[in-house]
Design an enzyme around this catalytic site. Sequence first.
Site, PDB file in Angstrom:
ATOM      1  N   ARG A  19       0.841  -1.188  -0.056  1.00  0.00           N
ATOM      2  CA  ARG A  19       0.058  -0.072   0.166  1.00  0.00           C
ATOM      3  C   ARG A  19       0.894   1.351  -0.143  1.00  0.00           C
ATOM      4  O   ARG A  19       1.617   1.511   0.767  1.00  0.00           O
ATOM      5  CB  ARG A  19      -0.834  -0.136   1.009  1.00  0.00           C
ATOM      6  N   GLU A  42       0.362  -8.154  -3.806  1.00  0.00           N
ATOM      7  CA  GLU A  42      -0.877  -6.983  -3.947  1.00  0.00           C
ATOM      8  C   GLU A  42      -0.271  -5.492  -4.062  1.00  0.00           C
ATOM      9  O   GLU A  42       0.283  -5.124  -2.897  1.00  0.00           O
ATOM     10  CB  GLU A  42      -1.856  -7.207  -3.400  1.00  0.00           C
ATOM     11  N   THR A  71      -7.827  -3.683  -2.453  1.00  0.00           N
ATOM     12  CA  THR A  71      -8.725  -2.622  -2.225  1.00  0.00           C
ATOM     13  C   THR A  71      -9.617  -2.326  -3.571  1.00  0.00           C
ATOM     14  O   THR A  71      -9.615  -1.265  -4.005  1.00  0.00           O
ATOM     15  CB  THR A  71      -8.259  -1.108  -1.885  1.00  0.00           C
ATOM     16  N   LYS A 131     -10.614 -13.358   3.421  1.00  0.00           N
ATOM     17  CA  LYS A 131      -9.534 -12.826   4.304  1.00  0.00           C
ATOM     18  C   LYS A 131     -10.395 -12.176   5.441  1.00  0.00           C
ATOM     19  O   LYS A 131     -11.407 -11.316   5.141  1.00  0.00           O
ATOM     20  CB  LYS A 131      -8.862 -11.650   3.683  1.00  0.00           C
ATOM     21  N   GLY A 161      -2.809  -6.330  10.859  1.00  0.00           N
ATOM     22  CA  GLY A 161      -2.013  -6.356  12.172  1.00  0.00           C
ATOM     23  C   GLY A 161      -1.181  -7.524  12.262  1.00  0.00           C
ATOM     24  O   GLY A 161      -0.760  -8.081  13.078  1.00  0.00           O
ATOM     25  N   GLY A 181       0.725  -6.016   5.376  1.00  0.00           N
ATOM     26  CA  GLY A 181       1.302  -4.362   4.901  1.00  0.00           C
ATOM     27  C   GLY A 181       2.044  -4.023   5.669  1.00  0.00           C
ATOM     28  O   GLY A 181       3.334  -4.231   5.017  1.00  0.00           O
TER      29      GLY A 181
END
Length: 211
Positions: A19, A42, A71, A131, A161, A181
Site C-alpha cells: 500500500r 498485491e 482494495t 480474508k 495487524g 502490509g
Amino acid sequence: MTIDDVLAGGAPPVVAILRGVRPDEAVAVAGALVAAGILLIEVPMNSPDPIDSIVAIQQAYGDRALIGAGTVLNADAVAALAATGARLMVTPNTNPALIAAGVAAGLEPMPGFVTPSEAFAAIDAGARRLKLFPATAFGPAYLKAIGEVVPKSVRLWAVGGTGADNIGAWLAAGAEGVGVGGALFRPGDGAADVAAKAEALVTAWRRHVAA
C-alpha cells in the site's frame, strides 16, 4: 498461475500488501520480496498509479509470482486489473456482484469478511479464499470458529495487524496464510528495508512449520 500453484511450490503463505508503493519503486520492492521467497504480491488500488505498478511488477515477475490488486471496490477496477494480466483480486469487503465479476474475468478473488453471513455470501458468489479483516480486531480464536463452519474447500486468511510476531498463531488457528502490509512495506521503505522485513517474516514462518 494461481495461489494453489504458488503454495504448492513451497512459497510461504503470505500476500505482501504494498500500500502506497509508487511505480518508480515497485519493481525493486517486489524484487526484494521475490528474492526472500514471498511470491504473492498485491498493490492496493488506493496507491499512487496502482495499475502502472501492477503492470511493471507483472512484467518483471509474473512468471514466478502471482501479482494482483488490493482494495478492489468497483467494476472499473476489476476490468483494469484483468487487463494487466495479473490475477489476484483482493477486496476489503464482501460484495457478491464484484466477486462474481472477478471470477468471470478470470481473476482469483480474496474478499474480506467479518461475519459468517459475509463469508457465506462470498462463497456463494464464487470465492474460495476469504480474508478475515481486520484480523487482529477479532483474533485467532474467532478465525478458528469460522473455519469450523465454512466448507473445507474454502481457505481462510488473516489480514490486518499480521506479521512475523503472530503468523504462527494465525496458522495454528487454521488460517491458510496471512496478508501483511505495514510489517513488510510502508511508504518510504526502500528495497533493502523490505528485504530485511521479508526475511524476518519468512524465518518466522519456517520456524512455525518446523515446530
